[in-house]
Structures are given as structure tokens and as C-alpha cells.
Design a protein around this motif. Structure first.
Motif, PDB file in Angstrom:
ATOM      1  N   ALA A   1       4.940  -4.663   0.603  1.00 32.76           N
ATOM      2  CA  ALA A   1       3.481  -4.574   0.635  1.00 32.76           C
ATOM      3  C   ALA A   1       3.044  -3.188   0.181  1.00 32.76           C
ATOM      4  CB  ALA A   1       2.977  -4.828   2.058  1.00 32.76           C
ATOM      5  N   GLY A   2       1.762  -3.070  -0.126  1.00 32.30           N
ATOM      6  CA  GLY A   2       1.165  -1.782  -0.464  1.00 32.30           C
ATOM      7  C   GLY A   2       0.549  -1.161   0.782  1.00 32.30           C
ATOM      8  N   SER A   3       0.777   0.132   0.972  1.00 32.45           N
ATOM      9  CA  SER A   3       0.236   0.824   2.150  1.00 32.45           C
ATOM     10  C   SER A   3      -1.258   1.098   1.986  1.00 32.45           C
ATOM     11  CB  SER A   3       0.973   2.148   2.357  1.00 32.45           C
ATOM     12  OG  SER A   3       0.310   2.917   3.337  1.00 32.45           O
TER      13      SER A   3
ATOM     14  N   ASP B   1      -5.364 -12.756  -3.116  1.00 28.16           N
ATOM     15  CA  ASP B   1      -4.729 -13.077  -4.397  1.00 28.16           C
ATOM     16  C   ASP B   1      -5.011 -11.953  -5.390  1.00 28.16           C
ATOM     17  OD1 ASP B   1      -3.443 -15.500  -3.737  1.00 28.16           O
ATOM     18  OD2 ASP B   1      -5.364 -16.547  -3.779  1.00 28.16           O
ATOM     19  N   GLN B   2      -4.454 -10.792  -5.063  1.00 30.78           N
ATOM     20  CA  GLN B   2      -4.749  -9.602  -5.848  1.00 30.78           C
ATOM     21  C   GLN B   2      -3.676  -8.536  -5.598  1.00 30.78           C
ATOM     22  OE1 GLN B   2      -8.380  -7.282  -4.677  1.00 30.78           O
ATOM     23  NE2 GLN B   2      -9.092  -8.126  -6.593  1.00 30.78           N
ATOM     24  N   PHE B   3      -3.073  -8.023  -6.665  1.00 30.97           N
ATOM     25  CA  PHE B   3      -2.204  -6.857  -6.521  1.00 30.97           C
ATOM     26  C   PHE B   3      -3.127  -5.641  -6.517  1.00 30.97           C
ATOM     27  CE2 PHE B   3       0.342  -3.276  -7.937  1.00 30.97           C
ATOM     28  CZ  PHE B   3       1.479  -3.417  -7.142  1.00 30.97           C
ATOM     29  N   VAL B   4      -3.193  -4.948  -5.401  1.00 32.95           N
ATOM     30  CA  VAL B   4      -4.158  -3.852  -5.250  1.00 32.95           C
ATOM     31  C   VAL B   4      -3.572  -2.576  -5.862  1.00 32.95           C
ATOM     32  CG1 VAL B   4      -5.498  -2.478  -3.623  1.00 32.95           C
ATOM     33  CG2 VAL B   4      -5.127  -4.921  -3.197  1.00 32.95           C
ATOM     34  N   SER B   5      -4.243  -2.071  -6.892  1.00 32.01           N
ATOM     35  CA  SER B   5      -3.754  -0.869  -7.574  1.00 32.01           C
ATOM     36  C   SER B   5      -4.943  -0.006  -7.979  1.00 32.01           C
ATOM     37  CB  SER B   5      -2.928  -1.264  -8.805  1.00 32.01           C
ATOM     38  OG  SER B   5      -3.711  -2.056  -9.673  1.00 32.01           O
TER      39      SER B   5
ATOM     40  N   THR C   1      -1.350  -4.175   2.471  1.00 34.35           N
ATOM     41  CA  THR C   1      -1.890  -5.340   1.779  1.00 34.35           C
ATOM     42  C   THR C   1      -0.796  -6.020   0.962  1.00 34.35           C
ATOM     43  OG1 THR C   1      -3.703  -6.143   0.377  1.00 34.35           O
ATOM     44  CG2 THR C   1      -2.703  -4.046  -0.262  1.00 34.35           C
ATOM     45  N   GLU C   2      -0.871  -7.343   0.945  1.00 33.00           N
ATOM     46  CA  GLU C   2       0.067  -8.153   0.172  1.00 33.00           C
ATOM     47  C   GLU C   2      -0.624  -9.463  -0.173  1.00 33.00           C
ATOM     48  OE1 GLU C   2      -0.044 -10.411   2.394  1.00 33.00           O
ATOM     49  OE2 GLU C   2       1.654 -10.358   3.750  1.00 33.00           O
ATOM     50  N   MET C   3       0.129 -10.482  -0.573  1.00 34.94           N
ATOM     51  CA  MET C   3      -0.536 -11.633  -1.181  1.00 34.94           C
ATOM     52  C   MET C   3      -0.215 -12.983  -0.511  1.00 34.94           C
ATOM     53  SD  MET C   3      -0.025 -10.209  -5.084  1.00 34.94           S
ATOM     54  CE  MET C   3      -1.140 -11.310  -5.921  1.00 34.94           C
TER      55      MET C   3
ATOM     56  N   ILE D   1       7.072  -1.120   2.835  1.00 35.65           N
ATOM     57  CA  ILE D   1       6.102  -0.579   1.873  1.00 35.65           C
ATOM     58  C   ILE D   1       6.783  -0.187   0.558  1.00 35.65           C
ATOM     59  CG2 ILE D   1       4.441   1.303   1.466  1.00 35.65           C
ATOM     60  CD1 ILE D   1       3.593  -0.841   3.605  1.00 35.65           C
ATOM     61  N   SER D   2       6.262  -0.746  -0.542  1.00 37.30           N
ATOM     62  CA  SER D   2       6.815  -0.451  -1.871  1.00 37.30           C
ATOM     63  C   SER D   2       5.908   0.468  -2.686  1.00 37.30           C
ATOM     64  CB  SER D   2       7.008  -1.758  -2.643  1.00 37.30           C
ATOM     65  OG  SER D   2       5.777  -2.456  -2.727  1.00 37.30           O
ATOM     66  N   ASP D   3       4.643   0.619  -2.264  1.00 33.04           N
ATOM     67  CA  ASP D   3       3.683   1.418  -3.045  1.00 33.04           C
ATOM     68  C   ASP D   3       2.469   1.729  -2.171  1.00 33.04           C
ATOM     69  OD1 ASP D   3       3.347  -1.692  -4.014  1.00 33.04           O
ATOM     70  OD2 ASP D   3       1.435  -0.720  -3.638  1.00 33.04           O
ATOM     71  N   LYS D   4       1.577   2.550  -2.720  1.00 36.47           N
ATOM     72  CA  LYS D   4       0.419   3.003  -1.938  1.00 36.47           C
ATOM     73  C   LYS D   4      -0.861   2.232  -2.273  1.00 36.47           C
ATOM     74  CE  LYS D   4       2.347   6.540   0.291  1.00 36.47           C
ATOM     75  NZ  LYS D   4       1.995   7.924   0.089  1.00 36.47           N
TER      76      LYS D   4
HETATM   77  N1  ADE Z   1       2.856  -6.195  -2.704  1.00 37.54           N
HETATM   78  C1  ADE Z   1       3.423  -4.981  -2.841  1.00 37.54           C
HETATM   79  N2  ADE Z   1       2.506  -4.067  -3.180  1.00 37.54           N
HETATM   80  C2  ADE Z   1       1.319  -4.706  -3.265  1.00 37.54           C
HETATM   81  C3  ADE Z   1      -0.004  -4.313  -3.593  1.00 37.54           C
HETATM   82  N3  ADE Z   1      -0.281  -3.061  -3.922  1.00 37.54           N
HETATM   83  N4  ADE Z   1      -0.974  -5.253  -3.582  1.00 37.54           N
HETATM   84  C4  ADE Z   1      -0.689  -6.535  -3.275  1.00 37.54           C
HETATM   85  N5  ADE Z   1       0.542  -6.967  -2.970  1.00 37.54           N
HETATM   86  C5  ADE Z   1       1.535  -6.060  -2.962  1.00 37.54           C
END
Ligand code: ADE
Length: 230
Positions: A76-78, A151-155, A172-174, A196-199
């Protein structure tokens, strides 16, 4: 029987390697691996990405295997400066951040005509996951908080801030909230375990592929020991 859902093949591959006495059933383009994991009867499945895939997958676990609990594992994203890449978030509760019926007077995130804003995770599953995580991932911080799914990759920094402020989301995740939603309708307990894989900000698309494998390693390690102690 415990259902274990990961959205992507990468998230469940290492778990499947550890299973014994496996039989496979395919339905709705998903392969359900039933077997033994750390002495526990489990069904492990890759749901596919997003809320619809995740909800369908959960319903199949209920209908075909009568699972009595569901765990959603993955990354998930932090949404919180304290929660770093590699750390673990255990869900206290979860909601669908892209549900919006504000025009009818509902709070954002509230599914119209449902009796709850968020879905509460099972406290016993969460307590066990917390204990196990400290044992197997001592270098990793464990947080307990709200997981927000959409339903969104938050970046995007602005979107991230909105999610944190509006919902007090920790990550956040999907899929998580859709799994929780299906579990709620079927009256079975659930827990979301995310590394957590990203911010979830402008660096997310770069950090995600860099840290994906490490984050998955943390959640898989936790899950394997979790099954042994359950
Ligand atoms: N899964 C991992 N990182 C994510 C992100 N930034 N937004 C949504 N799903 C994710």
C-alpha cells in the motif's frame, strides 16, 4: 478455513510456495489454491486489482469454501509521514474513499443506505498479527489504523493530503475495503495486512517498483507465522 487474498501474483507467489496438499480450482479467472499453510487450512488466491475483483473473489471464497475469516495481504501507499516504506499497517477499519453520494447529503465515503461508514476489522486477528509481526519483522514498525481503498493508484500529493485529512487514512490501496465490504455482508471477520511500498505522492511511481519486493517480503513473512500461531 481461512481465505487469504492478494491482489497480484507477486503478492501471493511466496505464500503458495509454502503450502502443502494443494488442490486448485479456477473460477472467474482466479485460481483458488486450497491446502495447508503452517498447519492451518487455507485458500490462497490472487484476486486481480481493484474493488470489483476483490469483492468477487471474497464472495467466491465464502460460497465455494465457506471460509470463516478473510485476510487481505499486500502492499500500500503511506498517507502518514510517520509510516515509512517497508513498515506494516494493520487495519482498524476500512472504507471506500471513492464512494461519493455527497449530493444526497451523505458523508464522503458513506455507501448510501448502508448502516456503517467504515468496516471494522476483527480485533483478535489484528492482535495476533501485531504480536507476530514484532516477532518476525523486528526491524519494521507496525501501525494500526484506517485503510482507505479506491480504484486509483494514488501518486499525487494533493490527493494524498485529501485522503489523510478527510478520512484519517493510514495507507491507501485498491482492494481492502471491497474485501471488508463483502466480508461484512457475509458476517465473517477480516483483517487487512499491508506493507508500505511508496508514499502515495509524486514519488510513488518511482518508489513502488523499487520497494515492491521488499514490502511483499515483510507481509509474507508475517502471514506465514500468523497461520502457524492461529
Ligand atoms: N498500492 C501500493 N501503493 C499504492 C498507491 N500509492 N495507491 C494505491 N494502491 C497502492
Amino acid at each position: 478455513m481461512l481465505g487469504i487474498i492478494g491482489a497480484m501474483d507477486e503478492e501471493v507467489a511466496k505464500i503458495k510456495e509454502q503450502m502443502e496438499d494443494v488442490t486448485v480450482m479456477s473460477k472467474a479467472d482466479m485460481d483458488f489454491y486450497k491446502g495447508n499453510l503452517g498447519g492451518k487450512s487455507v485458500v490462497v488466491v490472487r484476486s486481480g486489482i481493484g474493488k470489483v475483483n476483490a469483492a468477487m473473489c471474497t464472495q467466491i471464497l465464502v460460497d465455494a469454501y465457506q471460509v470463516d475469516a478473510v485476510i487481505n495481504t499486500g502492499i500500500a501507499g503511506s498517507l502518514n509521514a510517520q509510516i515509512d516504506i517497508g513498515d506494516i499497517v494493520l487495519s482498524t477499519d476500512t472504507l471506500e474513499h471513492d464512494m461519493d453520494a455527497v449530493a444526497f447529503g451523505y458523508e464522503v465515503g458513506q455507501i448510501p443506505r448502508m448502516d456503517t461508514l467504515s468496516f471494522e476489522a476483527d480485533t483478535e486477528l489484528r492482535a495476533l498479527a501485531k504480536k507476530v509481526c514484532k516477532e518476525v519483522n523486528p526491524e519494521v514498525a507496525v501501525f494500526e489504523g484506517r485503510v482507505v481503498s479506491g480504484d486509483q493508484f494514488v501518486s499525487d500529493k494533493k490527493k494524498k493530503e485529501w485522503l489523510a485529512e478527510t478520512f484519517d487514512g493510514y495507507c491507501t490501496e485498491m482492494e481492502g475495503a471491497a474485501i471488508a465490504h463483502a466480508a461484512y455482508l457475509n458476517r465473517i471477520p477480516f483483517l487487512i495486512i499491508r506493507a508500505i511500498s511508496d508514499k502515495a505522492d509524486d514519488s510513488a511511481s518511482v518508489d513502488y517498483p523499487t520497494f515492491e519486493a521488499k514490502a511483499i517480503e515483510h507481509s509474507v513473512k508475517l502471514l506465514l507465522e500468523f497461520c502457524k500461531q492461529m
